[in-house]
Every structure is written in structure tokens, then in C-alpha cells.
Design a protein around this motif. Structure first.
Motif, PDB file in Angstrom:
ATOM      1  N   GLU A  52      -4.949 -12.189  17.421  1.00 31.32           N
ATOM      2  CA  GLU A  52      -6.390 -11.570  17.425  1.00 31.32           C
ATOM      3  C   GLU A  52      -6.023  -9.759  17.043  1.00 31.32           C
ATOM      4  OE1 GLU A  52      -8.900 -13.492  19.697  1.00 31.32           O
ATOM      5  OE2 GLU A  52      -8.425 -14.980  18.895  1.00 31.32           O
ATOM      6  N   LYS A  53      -5.731  -8.787  18.398  1.00 28.73           N
ATOM      7  CA  LYS A  53      -5.318  -7.530  18.425  1.00 28.73           C
ATOM      8  C   LYS A  53      -4.487  -6.754  17.532  1.00 28.73           C
ATOM      9  CE  LYS A  53      -6.939  -9.281  22.522  1.00 28.73           C
ATOM     10  NZ  LYS A  53      -6.495  -9.193  24.509  1.00 28.73           N
ATOM     11  N   LEU A  54      -3.217  -7.976  17.308  1.00 24.80           N
ATOM     12  CA  LEU A  54      -1.714  -7.017  16.846  1.00 24.80           C
ATOM     13  C   LEU A  54      -1.901  -6.810  15.681  1.00 24.80           C
ATOM     14  CD1 LEU A  54       0.053  -7.271  19.637  1.00 24.80           C
ATOM     15  CD2 LEU A  54      -1.047  -4.988  18.837  1.00 24.80           C
ATOM     16  N   HIS A  55      -2.230  -8.522  14.748  1.00 24.56           N
ATOM     17  CA  HIS A  55      -2.318  -9.075  12.925  1.00 24.56           C
ATOM     18  C   HIS A  55      -1.075  -8.821  12.353  1.00 24.56           C
ATOM     19  CE1 HIS A  55      -6.797  -8.665  13.671  1.00 24.56           C
ATOM     20  NE2 HIS A  55      -6.725  -7.272  14.560  1.00 24.56           N
ATOM     21  N   LEU A  56       0.036  -8.772  13.032  1.00 24.07           N
ATOM     22  CA  LEU A  56       1.082  -8.714  13.018  1.00 24.07           C
ATOM     23  C   LEU A  56       1.744  -9.851  11.576  1.00 24.07           C
ATOM     24  CD1 LEU A  56       3.879  -7.388  15.966  1.00 24.07           C
ATOM     25  CD2 LEU A  56       2.562  -6.644  13.844  1.00 24.07           C
ATOM     26  N   TYR A  57       1.062 -11.229  11.930  1.00 26.56           N
ATOM     27  CA  TYR A  57       1.170 -12.414  11.278  1.00 26.56           C
ATOM     28  C   TYR A  57       0.583 -12.336  10.188  1.00 26.56           C
ATOM     29  CZ  TYR A  57       1.417 -16.966   9.135  1.00 26.56           C
ATOM     30  OH  TYR A  57       2.264 -17.837   8.101  1.00 26.56           O
ATOM     31  N   SER A  58      -0.993 -12.003  10.232  1.00 25.71           N
ATOM     32  CA  SER A  58      -1.196 -11.427   8.903  1.00 25.71           C
ATOM     33  C   SER A  58      -0.818 -10.635   8.302  1.00 25.71           C
ATOM     34  CB  SER A  58      -3.179 -11.148   9.427  1.00 25.71           C
ATOM     35  OG  SER A  58      -3.391 -10.445  10.134  1.00 25.71           O
ATOM     36  N   LYS A  59      -0.719  -9.578   8.660  1.00 24.40           N
ATOM     37  CA  LYS A  59       0.131  -8.420   8.219  1.00 24.40           C
ATOM     38  C   LYS A  59       1.721  -9.057   6.897  1.00 24.40           C
ATOM     39  CE  LYS A  59      -2.286  -4.703  10.247  1.00 24.40           C
ATOM     40  NZ  LYS A  59      -2.236  -3.792  11.015  1.00 24.40           N
ATOM     41  N   PHE A  60       1.640  -9.616   7.907  1.00 21.09           N
ATOM     42  CA  PHE A  60       3.360  -9.931   7.291  1.00 21.09           C
ATOM     43  C   PHE A  60       2.873 -11.427   6.019  1.00 21.09           C
ATOM     44  CE2 PHE A  60       5.954 -13.501   6.562  1.00 21.09           C
ATOM     45  CZ  PHE A  60       7.143 -13.328   6.237  1.00 21.09           C
ATOM     46  N   ASP A  61       1.879 -11.742   6.612  1.00 16.41           N
ATOM     47  CA  ASP A  61       1.577 -13.055   5.581  1.00 16.41           C
ATOM     48  C   ASP A  61       0.996 -12.498   3.572  1.00 16.41           C
ATOM     49  OD1 ASP A  61       1.175 -15.411   4.163  1.00 16.41           O
ATOM     50  OD2 ASP A  61      -0.809 -15.383   4.755  1.00 16.41           O
ATOM     51  N   GLN A  62       0.441 -10.978   4.731  1.00 11.59           N
ATOM     52  CA  GLN A  62      -0.542 -10.391   3.170  1.00 11.59           C
ATOM     53  C   GLN A  62       0.554  -9.650   2.466  1.00 11.59           C
ATOM     54  OE1 GLN A  62      -3.433  -8.039   4.934  1.00 11.59           O
ATOM     55  NE2 GLN A  62      -4.435  -9.891   5.117  1.00 11.59           N
ATOM     56  N   ARG A  63       1.469  -8.687   3.579  1.00 15.63           N
ATOM     57  CA  ARG A  63       2.580  -8.267   2.124  1.00 15.63           C
ATOM     58  C   ARG A  63       3.258  -9.462   1.340  1.00 15.63           C
ATOM     59  NH1 ARG A  63       3.554  -5.694   6.210  1.00 15.63           N
ATOM     60  NH2 ARG A  63       4.592  -6.754   7.785  1.00 15.63           N
ATOM     61  N   ALA A  64       3.723 -10.415   1.986  1.00 13.50           N
ATOM     62  CA  ALA A  64       4.338 -11.426   1.271  1.00 13.50           C
ATOM     63  C   ALA A  64       4.121 -12.003  -0.556  1.00 13.50           C
ATOM     64  CB  ALA A  64       5.016 -12.713   2.274  1.00 13.50           C
ATOM     65  N   SER A  65       2.992 -11.879   0.883  1.00 12.74           N
ATOM     66  CA  SER A  65       2.009 -12.406  -1.143  1.00 12.74           C
ATOM     67  C   SER A  65       2.030 -11.426  -2.139  1.00 12.74           C
ATOM     68  CB  SER A  65       0.450 -13.091  -0.546  1.00 12.74           C
ATOM     69  OG  SER A  65      -0.454 -13.267  -1.730  1.00 12.74           O
ATOM     70  N   LEU A  66       1.080 -10.375  -1.416  1.00 16.06           N
ATOM     71  CA  LEU A  66       0.920  -9.335  -2.568  1.00 16.06           C
ATOM     72  C   LEU A  66       2.700  -9.332  -3.631  1.00 16.06           C
ATOM     73  CD1 LEU A  66      -0.967  -6.502  -0.684  1.00 16.06           C
ATOM     74  CD2 LEU A  66      -1.347  -8.023  -2.458  1.00 16.06           C
ATOM     75  N   ILE A  67       3.593  -8.960  -2.835  1.00 16.61           N
ATOM     76  CA  ILE A  67       5.263  -8.802  -3.035  1.00 16.61           C
ATOM     77  C   ILE A  67       5.025  -9.932  -4.389  1.00 16.61           C
ATOM     78  CG2 ILE A  67       7.794  -9.337  -2.527  1.00 16.61           C
ATOM     79  CD1 ILE A  67       7.013  -7.533   0.124  1.00 16.61           C
ATOM     80  N   ASP A  68       5.206 -11.384  -4.192  1.00 16.69           N
ATOM     81  CA  ASP A  68       5.329 -12.650  -5.430  1.00 16.69           C
ATOM     82  C   ASP A  68       3.979 -12.119  -6.282  1.00 16.69           C
ATOM     83  OD1 ASP A  68       6.738 -13.840  -2.793  1.00 16.69           O
ATOM     84  OD2 ASP A  68       5.454 -15.178  -2.457  1.00 16.69           O
ATOM     85  N   GLN A  69       2.775 -11.402  -5.670  1.00 20.65           N
ATOM     86  CA  GLN A  69       2.721 -12.075  -6.788  1.00 20.65           C
ATOM     87  C   GLN A  69       2.732 -10.013  -8.143  1.00 20.65           C
ATOM     88  OE1 GLN A  69      -1.648 -10.426  -5.685  1.00 20.65           O
ATOM     89  NE2 GLN A  69      -1.882 -11.982  -4.762  1.00 20.65           N
ATOM     90  N   LEU A  70       3.421  -9.353  -7.374  1.00 25.81           N
ATOM     91  CA  LEU A  70       4.306  -8.231  -7.768  1.00 25.81           C
ATOM     92  C   LEU A  70       5.109  -8.812  -8.961  1.00 25.81           C
ATOM     93  CD1 LEU A  70       4.131  -5.533  -5.449  1.00 25.81           C
ATOM     94  CD2 LEU A  70       3.532  -5.328  -7.631  1.00 25.81           C
ATOM     95  N   GLU A  71       6.914  -9.882  -8.232  1.00 27.95           N
ATOM     96  CA  GLU A  71       7.289 -10.348  -8.849  1.00 27.95           C
ATOM     97  C   GLU A  71       7.505 -10.967 -10.049  1.00 27.95           C
ATOM     98  OE1 GLU A  71      11.089 -11.502  -6.213  1.00 27.95           O
ATOM     99  OE2 GLU A  71       9.136 -12.440  -5.532  1.00 27.95           O
ATOM    100  N   ARG A  72       6.046 -12.067  -9.875  1.00 27.93           N
ATOM    101  CA  ARG A  72       5.385 -12.586 -11.019  1.00 27.93           C
ATOM    102  C   ARG A  72       4.607 -11.644 -12.359  1.00 27.93           C
ATOM    103  NH1 ARG A  72       3.429 -15.913  -6.568  1.00 27.93           N
ATOM    104  NH2 ARG A  72       1.563 -15.325  -7.535  1.00 27.93           N
ATOM    105  N   THR A  73       4.392 -10.856 -12.186  1.00 27.86           N
ATOM    106  CA  THR A  73       3.752  -9.696 -12.924  1.00 27.86           C
ATOM    107  C   THR A  73       5.280  -8.160 -13.405  1.00 27.86           C
ATOM    108  OG1 THR A  73       2.223  -7.912 -11.109  1.00 27.86           O
ATOM    109  CG2 THR A  73       1.626  -9.957 -12.103  1.00 27.86           C
ATOM    110  N   ILE A  74       5.783  -8.001 -12.565  1.00 25.22           N
ATOM    111  CA  ILE A  74       6.458  -6.843 -13.083  1.00 25.22           C
ATOM    112  C   ILE A  74       7.814  -7.092 -13.954  1.00 25.22           C
ATOM    113  CG2 ILE A  74       8.155  -5.431 -12.463  1.00 25.22           C
ATOM    114  CD1 ILE A  74       6.182  -5.310 -10.313  1.00 25.22           C
TER     115      ILE A  74
END
Length: 105
Positions: free
Chosen positions: A67-89
Motif C-alpha cells: 500500500e505504501k510502496l506499490h512495487l508489485y502494482s508497478k511491476f504488474d502494470q509494467r508487465a502488462s504494458l510490455i505485453d501490449q507493446l509486444e502484440r502491437t509492434i
């Protein structure tokens, strides 16, 4: 249940350095090595209830850290964005760069 276990494992990966050795041992044995509460209690010569309470407190601590550091949520968001990039590039050089970024995590 599997979703909770996966989340706790990720939180443990990110925040285990903030835990005491005893908390790390209990969490590793319970979540990573699949020991039962009774097996852990027997190894540490404590009650099953003591192990259960320690694990529940540690889970709550991990959630508080998140809740304070958000390391997991940022990791999860980053992984999701990378997956989206892979599918569109379609450009191979960009896909290779994305692969290198994924290897960093």
C-alpha cells in the motif's frame, strides 16, 4: 486461493528483506515449499496457532508495504504494458529491445 497465493508470493519476493528471519522462514516454508502449518510448528517447536498467527500477521505486513510502496502494482502494470507493446509492434529491433527490458525484471 491460487490468486491469493500468487499475490503473496510476489509480495514476498518484493518485500522479504523487510521481514525478520523467522517471518521469512515461515513464509518460505508455507508458500514456497508447501509445508503445512503442523509441519512448520513441529520444526520450530511451537504451536500450529503460533505459526498461523505469524503467517497472517506477515501477510498483513506485506500488504501494508505494498500500500505504501506499490512495487508489485508497478511491476504488474509494467508487465502488462510490455505485453501490449509486444502484440502491437511489428518492428523486429523494437521487439528485441522489449525482450531485453523483460529480462531486467
Amino acid at each position: 486461493m491460487l490468486e491469493k497465493t500468487t499475490r503473496v508470493n510476489y509480495l514476498f519476493d518484493f518485500y522479504q528483506a523487510l521481514l525478520t528471519p523467522k517471518q521469512r522462514n515461515y513464509m518460505e516454508m508455507y508458500y514456497l515449499e508447501d509445508y503445512s502449518l503442523g509441519e512448520i510448528a513441529e520444526l520450530f517447536h511451537v504451536s500450529r496457532q503460533a505459526v498461523y498467527d505469524n503467517i497472517k500477521r506477515t501477510e498483513a505486513m506485506l500488504e501494508t508495504y505494498e500500500e505504501k510502496l506499490h512495487l508489485y502494482s508497478k511491476f504488474d502494470q509494467r508487465a502488462s504494458l510490455i505485453d501490449q507493446l509486444e502484440r502491437t509492434i511489428a518492428d523486429e529491433s523494437l521487439l528485441e529491445m522489449i525482450k531485453k527490458i523483460k529480462e531486467l525484471d
